[in-house]
Scaffold this active site. Structure first.
Site, PDB file in Angstrom:
ATOM      1  CG  ASN A  37      14.260   6.617   9.712  1.00  0.00           C
ATOM      2  OD1 ASN A  37      15.263   6.447   9.036  1.00  0.00           O
ATOM      3  ND2 ASN A  37      14.105   7.637  10.542  1.00  0.00           N
ATOM      4  CE  LYS A  90      -3.800   1.012   0.673  1.00  0.00           C
ATOM      5  NZ  LYS A  90      -4.653   0.849   1.858  1.00  0.00           N
ATOM      6  CG  HIS A 130      13.784   7.701   0.812  1.00  0.00           C
ATOM      7  ND1 HIS A 130      12.760   7.998   1.660  1.00  0.00           N
ATOM      8  CD2 HIS A 130      14.888   7.528   1.576  1.00  0.00           C
ATOM      9  CE1 HIS A 130      13.219   8.048   2.913  1.00  0.00           C
ATOM     10  NE2 HIS A 130      14.493   7.757   2.883  1.00  0.00           N
TER      11      HIS A 130
END
Length: 390
Positions: free
Chosen positions: A229, A66, A390
């Site tokens: 994180n 998700k 990321h």
């Protein structure tokens, strides 16, 4: 095919949108539906995760994504009768792949609502039957049996997104993305994670079982594709709590720990004995369970709203009862995508049954973190690997 037009970008106003390759053909084929931008981000990240889980463990793997982070990830170890019940597998003869999907979808059912699924192996009928029951946006797999494809194509009034990926595809060594008109370039993260990453044990207790090693490897591979994180709790071959995208590491540890606690509380006799009102939808039942095991249930009782959820009035699941049940959850592994800067992360992880830890190390307070792990006779590995994503 070199490019594929998408419904839209991250948001409906971001048009046109497409994916494309500069050389060769796209490694994906859309068999049904029309994927969006975030769908494909989930699909491609999820595929890498399950491919690596299968390579590392030799067991079929699944993940439920998700918004570009996994809500759950698992390998296909057999399910206990309790897990079969809380994962809603009734009526399906489970295969290893179906077990992997049930575990990945069932770990954090609220977060997995409307997920994108990735499977390491050909989607079989059993797995498709489980997927049929759930609210999901789509799936990616290397292939599909004829019956599984028929089942999946019928979802969402025929609009369910079904993607096939070439399992032999290897991405270029360099990857490029663009932000605000500026291009970023870096080497693709081909880092391989396996048992060899766990050899540097820094605690007094150095006893890692085969199951511990497998759970830690699953945690680290899951973190490799989780927005940083991130911290991941794993038990019995499945992620039971993932904390993603938090600015503070201890907040990741707490978030993932609370999810792991909820997973365990759902298996308690008090929760298994709940009687829900007739006709309640599965998602509403999941929400009702979260309300029941949360602090807000006393407010629900006080406001007289329990009748909308339960046939009979359940007693409060007291803090003392929860604490006693949670104390029975042991043998949990935890991984972190960067070093734990303070011992408070270990203190929080211990409350959720953690006995083994894998993290890069490298904090100026490593000694304090090791001392905290030693206090609870934990095993902790410094793998020297940072897994930011990321």
């Amino acid at each position: 095919m070199k490019e594929l037009e998408l419904k839209y970008g991250c948001n409906p106003n971001q048009k046109p949108a497409k994916v494309f390759v500069d050389e060769g053909d796209l490694p994906i084929t859309v068999l049904n539906g029309r994927p969006g931008y975030i769908n494909l981000l989930d699909a491609l990240n999820g595929w890498q995760l399950v491919k690596e889980l299968k390579e590392a463990t030799g067991i079929p793997a699944a993940t439920s994504f998700k918004h570009v982070s996994p809500a759950g990830a698992a390998v296909g170890t057999p399910l206990s009768d309790t897990l079969k019940k809380i994962y809603f597998t009734d009526g399906v003869e489970l295969t290893p792949l179906a077990c992997a999907y049930a575990r990945a979808r069932g770990a954090d059912r609220m977060s997995s609502f409307g997920d994108f699924i990735s499977l390491s192996d050909e989607c079989d009928e059993a797995t498709a039957l489980l997927i049929k029951k759930e609210v999901s946006d789509g799936i990616i797999a290397p292939s599909y049996s004829a019956k599984a494809l028929e089942i999946l194509k019928a979802k969402k009034n025929g609009n369910y997104c079904v993607i096939q990926i070439d399992p032999s595809y290897v991405p270029p060594a360099t990857e490029v993305k663009q932000v605000f008109g500026i291009k970023f370039e870096q080497g693709h993260n081909f880092l391989k994670i396996d048992d060899s990453c766990l050899s540097n044990i820094v605690t007094k207790n150095k006893n890692l079982s085969a199951d511990d090693k497998r759970n830690l490897v699953i945690a680290l591979i899951t973190l490799k594709y989780t927005q940083s994180n991130s911290v991941c709790y794993v038990k019995d071959g499945q992620a039971i709590g993932i904390g993603a995208g938090q600015q503070s590491r201890v907040h990741c540890t707490r978030l993932a720990g609370q999810k792991a606690d909820n997973w365990w509380l759902r298996q308690s006799p008090k929760v298994l004995g709940l009687e829900f009102v007739d006709g309640i939808k599965r998602a509403d039942r999941d929400n009702a369970i979260d309300v029941y095991i949360g602090e807000e249930y006393e407010d629900v009782l006080a406001e007289g709203k329990w009748q909308t959820l339960f046939k009979t009035k359940p007693g409060v699941f007291t803090r003392e009862e929860k604490k006693e049940w949670l104390s029975k959850n042991t043998g949990v592994a935890v991984g972190s995508d960067a070093f734990f800067p303070f011992g408070d992360n270990i203190e929080r992880a211990r409350k959720s049954g953690v006995t083994v830890v894998a993290q890069p190390g490298g904090s100026v307070r490593d000694d304090q973190v090791i001392e905290t792990a030693d206090k609870y006779n934990m095993v902790m590995c410094f793998n020297g690997i940072r897994l930011f994503h990321h």
